[in-house]
Scaffold this motif. Structure first.
Motif, mmCIF file in Angstrom:
data_model
loop_
_atom_site.group_PDB
_atom_site.id
_atom_site.type_symbol
_atom_site.label_atom_id
_atom_site.label_comp_id
_atom_site.label_asym_id
_atom_site.label_seq_id
_atom_site.Cartn_x
_atom_site.Cartn_y
_atom_site.Cartn_z
ATOM 1 N N THR A 109 28.150 77.545 2.485
ATOM 2 C CA THR A 109 29.074 76.537 3.042
ATOM 3 C C THR A 109 28.583 76.543 4.540
ATOM 4 O OG1 THR A 109 30.746 78.064 3.685
ATOM 5 C CG2 THR A 109 30.612 77.100 1.167
ATOM 6 N N ALA A 110 29.299 75.499 5.066
ATOM 7 C CA ALA A 110 29.130 75.333 6.950
ATOM 8 C C ALA A 110 29.822 76.247 7.433
ATOM 9 C CB ALA A 110 29.668 74.073 6.977
ATOM 10 N N ASP A 111 30.950 76.861 6.891
ATOM 11 C CA ASP A 111 31.662 78.052 7.674
ATOM 12 C C ASP A 111 30.791 79.389 7.697
ATOM 13 O OD1 ASP A 111 33.893 76.374 8.322
ATOM 14 O OD2 ASP A 111 34.945 77.083 6.340
ATOM 15 N N GLU A 112 30.199 79.676 6.391
ATOM 16 C CA GLU A 112 29.369 80.803 6.333
ATOM 17 C C GLU A 112 28.249 80.662 7.255
ATOM 18 O OE1 GLU A 112 30.652 81.475 1.601
ATOM 19 O OE2 GLU A 112 28.683 80.302 1.985
ATOM 20 N N VAL A 113 27.542 79.484 7.293
ATOM 21 C CA VAL A 113 26.357 79.254 8.187
ATOM 22 C C VAL A 113 27.143 79.559 9.714
ATOM 23 C CG1 VAL A 113 24.673 77.531 9.254
ATOM 24 C CG2 VAL A 113 25.304 77.585 6.929
ATOM 25 N N ALA A 114 28.166 79.151 10.117
ATOM 26 C CA ALA A 114 28.832 79.043 11.461
ATOM 27 C C ALA A 114 28.830 80.687 11.610
ATOM 28 C CB ALA A 114 29.907 78.352 11.367
ATOM 29 N N ILE A 115 29.445 81.295 10.915
ATOM 30 C CA ILE A 115 29.350 83.031 11.012
ATOM 31 C C ILE A 115 28.257 83.401 11.534
ATOM 32 C CG2 ILE A 115 30.070 85.042 9.825
ATOM 33 C CD1 ILE A 115 32.163 83.557 8.315
ATOM 34 N N LEU A 116 27.252 83.147 10.666
ATOM 35 C CA LEU A 116 25.925 83.790 10.874
ATOM 36 C C LEU A 116 25.288 83.200 12.063
ATOM 37 C CD1 LEU A 116 24.453 83.214 7.221
ATOM 38 C CD2 LEU A 116 24.963 85.425 8.517
ATOM 39 N N ASP A 117 25.500 82.126 12.219
ATOM 40 C CA ASP A 117 24.939 81.525 13.800
ATOM 41 C C ASP A 117 25.685 82.316 14.954
ATOM 42 O OD1 ASP A 117 23.147 79.628 12.429
ATOM 43 O OD2 ASP A 117 24.686 77.845 12.683
ATOM 44 N N ALA A 118 27.066 82.350 14.860
ATOM 45 C CA ALA A 118 27.494 83.110 15.997
ATOM 46 C C ALA A 118 27.374 84.445 16.265
ATOM 47 C CB ALA A 118 29.184 82.959 15.620
ATOM 48 N N ALA A 119 26.417 85.171 14.953
ATOM 49 C CA ALA A 119 26.107 86.526 15.353
ATOM 50 C C ALA A 119 24.620 86.556 15.677
ATOM 51 C CB ALA A 119 26.095 87.201 14.063
ATOM 52 N N LEU A 120 24.038 85.545 16.012
ATOM 53 C CA LEU A 120 22.715 85.762 16.450
ATOM 54 C C LEU A 120 22.752 86.426 17.941
ATOM 55 C CD1 LEU A 120 21.272 82.221 15.765
ATOM 56 C CD2 LEU A 120 20.376 84.309 15.087
ATOM 57 N N PRO A 121 21.682 87.037 18.434
ATOM 58 C CA PRO A 121 21.486 87.675 19.567
ATOM 59 C C PRO A 121 21.282 86.494 20.609
ATOM 60 C CG PRO A 121 19.767 88.447 18.178
ATOM 61 C CD PRO A 121 20.837 87.632 17.127
ATOM 62 N N ALA A 122 21.730 86.852 21.922
ATOM 63 C CA ALA A 122 21.615 85.795 22.999
ATOM 64 C C ALA A 122 20.035 85.495 23.197
ATOM 65 C CB ALA A 122 22.444 86.493 24.194
ATOM 66 N N GLY A 123 19.273 86.675 23.225
ATOM 67 C CA GLY A 123 17.904 86.337 23.667
ATOM 68 C C GLY A 123 17.199 86.792 22.373
ATOM 69 N N VAL A 124 15.646 86.700 22.480
ATOM 70 C CA VAL A 124 14.883 86.862 21.288
ATOM 71 C C VAL A 124 14.580 88.425 21.408
ATOM 72 C CG1 VAL A 124 12.533 86.530 20.204
ATOM 73 C CG2 VAL A 124 13.601 84.804 21.383
ATOM 74 N N PRO A 125 14.901 89.339 20.260
ATOM 75 C CA PRO A 125 14.756 90.676 20.494
ATOM 76 C C PRO A 125 13.231 90.974 19.932
ATOM 77 C CG PRO A 125 16.178 90.223 18.415
ATOM 78 C CD PRO A 125 16.076 88.864 19.246
ATOM 79 N N SER A 126 12.737 92.076 20.551
ATOM 80 C CA SER A 126 11.336 92.473 20.098
ATOM 81 C C SER A 126 11.529 93.143 18.791
ATOM 82 C CB SER A 126 10.909 93.137 21.417
ATOM 83 O OG SER A 126 11.541 94.324 21.628
ATOM 84 N N PHE A 127 10.581 93.010 17.963
ATOM 85 C CA PHE A 127 10.731 93.784 16.712
ATOM 86 C C PHE A 127 9.481 94.640 16.468
ATOM 87 C CE2 PHE A 127 12.893 89.521 15.734
ATOM 88 C CZ PHE A 127 14.246 90.049 15.721
ATOM 89 N N THR A 128 9.193 95.451 17.210
ATOM 90 C CA THR A 128 8.034 96.336 17.146
ATOM 91 C C THR A 128 8.391 97.418 16.171
ATOM 92 O OG1 THR A 128 8.876 97.652 19.042
ATOM 93 C CG2 THR A 128 7.538 95.943 19.658
#
Length: 136
Positions: A109-128
């Motif tokens: 749902t739009a609310d579930e997508v919003a929860i995920l979007d809000a949890a995104l890190p501010a920068g791009v993390p490195s995934f080494t």
């Protein structure tokens, strides 16, 4: 790492005892908020799907079957789809195929997508990844 399989609480992704983590703890720690959000959304989808199934069963005068549990990896795939992209997961095992097939018949749902979007890190993390063998 994006599926939530490897996370701060389980850095080996459920591998047997004695297996080294695939990802650096720092990278897993940076993604902990999104992994937590994926687990939260998976629980929300589980509850929503159970409610929907109960309503359908009641309308059809039958007992409700218990829907399969939604996995964080399924939430990740549905999140990609909700953003308008086509998820292309690697399917190497029967378990992987089961996760992908479990994405059919529901969407976020739009609310579930919003929860995920809000949890995104501010920068791009490195995934080494950690090196499998430091000597060679």
């Amino acid at each position: 790492i994006g599926s939530g399989l490897c996370n701060v609480q389980d850095p080996t992704g459920g591998a047997k005892f004695g297996v080294s983590p695939k990802w650096r703890f720092r990278a897993l720690r940076e993604l902990a908020p999104i992994h937590d959000a994926m687990n939260q959304v998976a629980s929300m989808v589980d509850a929503r799907r159970a409610d929907d199934d109960r309503e359908k069963a009641k309308a059809q005068n039958r007992d409700a079957a218990k829907p399969a549990k939604v996995e964080p990896a399924q939430v990740a795939l549905q999140w990609v789809a909700a953003k308008g992209a086509v998820p292309m997961p690697a399917v190497k095992t029967r378990g992987h195929a089961s996760v992908v097939l479990g994405c059919q018949g529901w969407a976020l749902t739009a609310d579930e997508v919003a929860i995920l979007d809000a949890a995104l890190p501010a920068g791009v993390p490195s995934f080494t990844r950690k090196r499998a063998n430091a000597c060679g």
